[in-house]
Motif scaffolding. Sequence first.
Motif, PDB file in Angstrom:
ATOM      1  N   LYS A 270      39.980  33.788  35.596  1.00  0.00           N
ATOM      2  CA  LYS A 270      39.194  34.009  36.804  1.00  0.00           C
ATOM      3  C   LYS A 270      39.511  32.939  37.841  1.00  0.00           C
ATOM      4  O   LYS A 270      39.681  33.235  39.037  1.00  0.00           O
ATOM      5  CB  LYS A 270      37.704  34.001  36.463  1.00  0.00           C
ATOM      6  CG  LYS A 270      36.805  34.366  37.629  1.00  0.00           C
ATOM      7  CD  LYS A 270      35.348  34.435  37.188  1.00  0.00           C
ATOM      8  CE  LYS A 270      34.439  34.810  38.350  1.00  0.00           C
ATOM      9  NZ  LYS A 270      33.004  34.875  37.937  1.00  0.00           N
ATOM     10  N   ALA A 271      39.597  31.686  37.383  1.00  0.00           N
ATOM     11  CA  ALA A 271      39.908  30.589  38.301  1.00  0.00           C
ATOM     12  C   ALA A 271      41.329  30.693  38.846  1.00  0.00           C
ATOM     13  O   ALA A 271      41.609  30.262  39.972  1.00  0.00           O
ATOM     14  CB  ALA A 271      39.723  29.251  37.584  1.00  0.00           C
ATOM     15  N   ARG A 272      42.216  31.281  38.066  1.00  0.00           N
ATOM     16  CA  ARG A 272      43.608  31.446  38.493  1.00  0.00           C
ATOM     17  C   ARG A 272      43.808  32.703  39.335  1.00  0.00           C
ATOM     18  O   ARG A 272      44.929  33.016  39.716  1.00  0.00           O
ATOM     19  CB  ARG A 272      44.512  31.545  37.240  1.00  0.00           C
ATOM     20  CG  ARG A 272      44.658  30.252  36.466  1.00  0.00           C
ATOM     21  CD  ARG A 272      45.388  30.498  35.143  1.00  0.00           C
ATOM     22  NE  ARG A 272      46.709  31.076  35.340  1.00  0.00           N
ATOM     23  CZ  ARG A 272      47.816  30.373  35.640  1.00  0.00           C
ATOM     24  NH1 ARG A 272      47.722  29.046  35.776  1.00  0.00           N
ATOM     25  NH2 ARG A 272      48.974  30.980  35.798  1.00  0.00           N
ATOM     26  N   LYS A 273      42.710  33.440  39.585  1.00  0.00           N
ATOM     27  CA  LYS A 273      42.796  34.704  40.321  1.00  0.00           C
ATOM     28  C   LYS A 273      43.766  35.658  39.615  1.00  0.00           C
ATOM     29  O   LYS A 273      44.561  36.359  40.244  1.00  0.00           O
ATOM     30  CB  LYS A 273      43.201  34.469  41.769  1.00  0.00           C
ATOM     31  CG  LYS A 273      42.235  33.577  42.543  1.00  0.00           C
ATOM     32  CD  LYS A 273      42.586  33.534  43.998  1.00  0.00           C
ATOM     33  CE  LYS A 273      41.748  32.536  44.785  1.00  0.00           C
ATOM     34  NZ  LYS A 273      40.350  32.390  44.388  1.00  0.00           N
ATOM     35  N   HIS A 274      43.713  35.591  38.296  1.00  0.00           N
ATOM     36  CA  HIS A 274      44.460  36.481  37.407  1.00  0.00           C
ATOM     37  C   HIS A 274      45.971  36.357  37.510  1.00  0.00           C
ATOM     38  O   HIS A 274      46.706  37.307  37.199  1.00  0.00           O
ATOM     39  CB  HIS A 274      44.020  37.936  37.609  1.00  0.00           C
ATOM     40  CG  HIS A 274      42.605  38.158  37.154  1.00  0.00           C
ATOM     41  ND1 HIS A 274      42.271  38.405  35.847  1.00  0.00           N
ATOM     42  CD2 HIS A 274      41.430  38.119  37.848  1.00  0.00           C
ATOM     43  CE1 HIS A 274      40.958  38.534  35.739  1.00  0.00           C
ATOM     44  NE2 HIS A 274      40.420  38.356  36.939  1.00  0.00           N
ATOM     45  N   ARG A 275      46.416  35.176  37.931  1.00  0.00           N
ATOM     46  CA  ARG A 275      47.855  34.910  37.795  1.00  0.00           C
ATOM     47  C   ARG A 275      48.158  34.832  36.296  1.00  0.00           C
ATOM     48  O   ARG A 275      47.381  34.291  35.518  1.00  0.00           O
ATOM     49  CB  ARG A 275      48.225  33.594  38.484  1.00  0.00           C
ATOM     50  CG  ARG A 275      48.306  33.714  40.002  1.00  0.00           C
ATOM     51  CD  ARG A 275      48.704  32.405  40.661  1.00  0.00           C
ATOM     52  NE  ARG A 275      47.683  31.380  40.526  1.00  0.00           N
ATOM     53  CZ  ARG A 275      47.838  30.238  39.881  1.00  0.00           C
ATOM     54  NH1 ARG A 275      48.998  29.964  39.286  1.00  0.00           N
ATOM     55  NH2 ARG A 275      46.852  29.358  39.823  1.00  0.00           N
ATOM     56  N   ASP A 297      46.834  40.083  31.854  1.00  0.00           N
ATOM     57  CA  ASP A 297      47.418  38.884  32.475  1.00  0.00           C
ATOM     58  C   ASP A 297      47.594  37.734  31.491  1.00  0.00           C
ATOM     59  O   ASP A 297      47.932  36.616  31.898  1.00  0.00           O
ATOM     60  CB  ASP A 297      46.580  38.408  33.676  1.00  0.00           C
ATOM     61  CG  ASP A 297      46.391  39.490  34.712  1.00  0.00           C
ATOM     62  OD1 ASP A 297      47.393  40.143  35.059  1.00  0.00           O
ATOM     63  OD2 ASP A 297      45.248  39.703  35.158  1.00  0.00           O
TER      64      ASP A 297
END
Length: 423
Positions: A270-275, A297
Amino acid sequence: MSVWALGLNHTTAPLDLRGRFAFALDQIAPTLQSLRSSFPSGRHPQVEAAIISTCNRTEIYCASEHIALDHTVGWLAESGGVAPTLLRSHAYTLHDDEAARHVFRVASGLDSMVLGEAQILGQMKDAVRAAENVGALGTTLNQLFQRSFAVAKEVRTATEIGAHSISMAAAAVRLAGQLFEDLRKTRVLFVGAGEMIDLAVTHFAAKEPKSIAIANRTLERGEKLATRFGGEAMRLADLPARLAEFDIVVSCTASTLPIIGLGAVERALKARKHRPMFMVDLAVPRDIEPEVKALEDVYLYTVDDLAHVVQQGQANRQAAVAQAEVIIDAGVQSFMHWLGQRSTVPLIQQLNAQADEWRAAEMARARKLLAKGESVDAVLEAMSRGLTQKMMHGAMAELHAGDAASREQTAQTLSRLFLRKER
């Protein structure tokens, strides 16, 4: 004396079952003590034992006058909390020449997930030292393992079994390269600081990633490894809060429970914006909860998942395998010959003790004669006759005892032993 082995490995048992029987190096000593004390002392006094436990296998080797495979299976099943029938369905049991052949193949890298890999040899030597330190390694198992090390050295010297071998760490780098276009732009986190992580860091560092971090329970050990590669060290307790920073996570610790849970990875995504995140769990038991694999992901690979990659190209080394098997065959024959000779050791010891007793008696008699003034020649003559009579008494008695058939057999044996002509 007999030798037997009980084991399960990456070809016979799934990862989670292997995890139930994984022993960290510091657990080997108390585990060996538990195993040896479990044998009935009457029939199995002083059982020799050693345990090899890696991410790909757990194997128990024992030596005693009588084989006790059923007992060993029952003990291991109880230690892992499974039914003996379940363990048997995923395990292999070997004894004598089969056990010797197996341990020689393991040491030579022929039974590894990575054909020809050398890491198993160091792990076996650690296991032998652990058994030796706790007093569990007797003459028979010591011979077995020392011979396995010698065979492995010959295999690696005389064949190309290790040529072009792809390690687990190299396979992880290859898979990561398929996900990320440029590994130089990735941030890599390594969890643990043992031999496997050391190897993984070495391979990833060669790709010059943007940053390297080592998370370890002991900060000092993590710092030592991080310094070698220009990375940073962090405490294991800080891992959940910082997980989102990393594109690649490689974990291999001795923890008995997962240290990276589903919730922590979900928050990181979530913090990585799903990278995407590439994760490799080299630990047995698992370091990363298996449910993580189902997340979008996240690309999670275990040691078993890497099997296909590391086995590529093995066909090119089959000629080397054939050469190695010939060397192993010779090693097995040599060990079994030595093992067979061990049965005569008690008799040899008794014969030597009897001969020493006769010698001491005749020496004492000779000294008394010399003290009385007897000539040296007379004393030597008497001593030589005394020794000869003692040595021949039993043979002469046997020649005059029993029926005609037994006397004939005795005569042939004595002729072979005492009437040999020097060539």
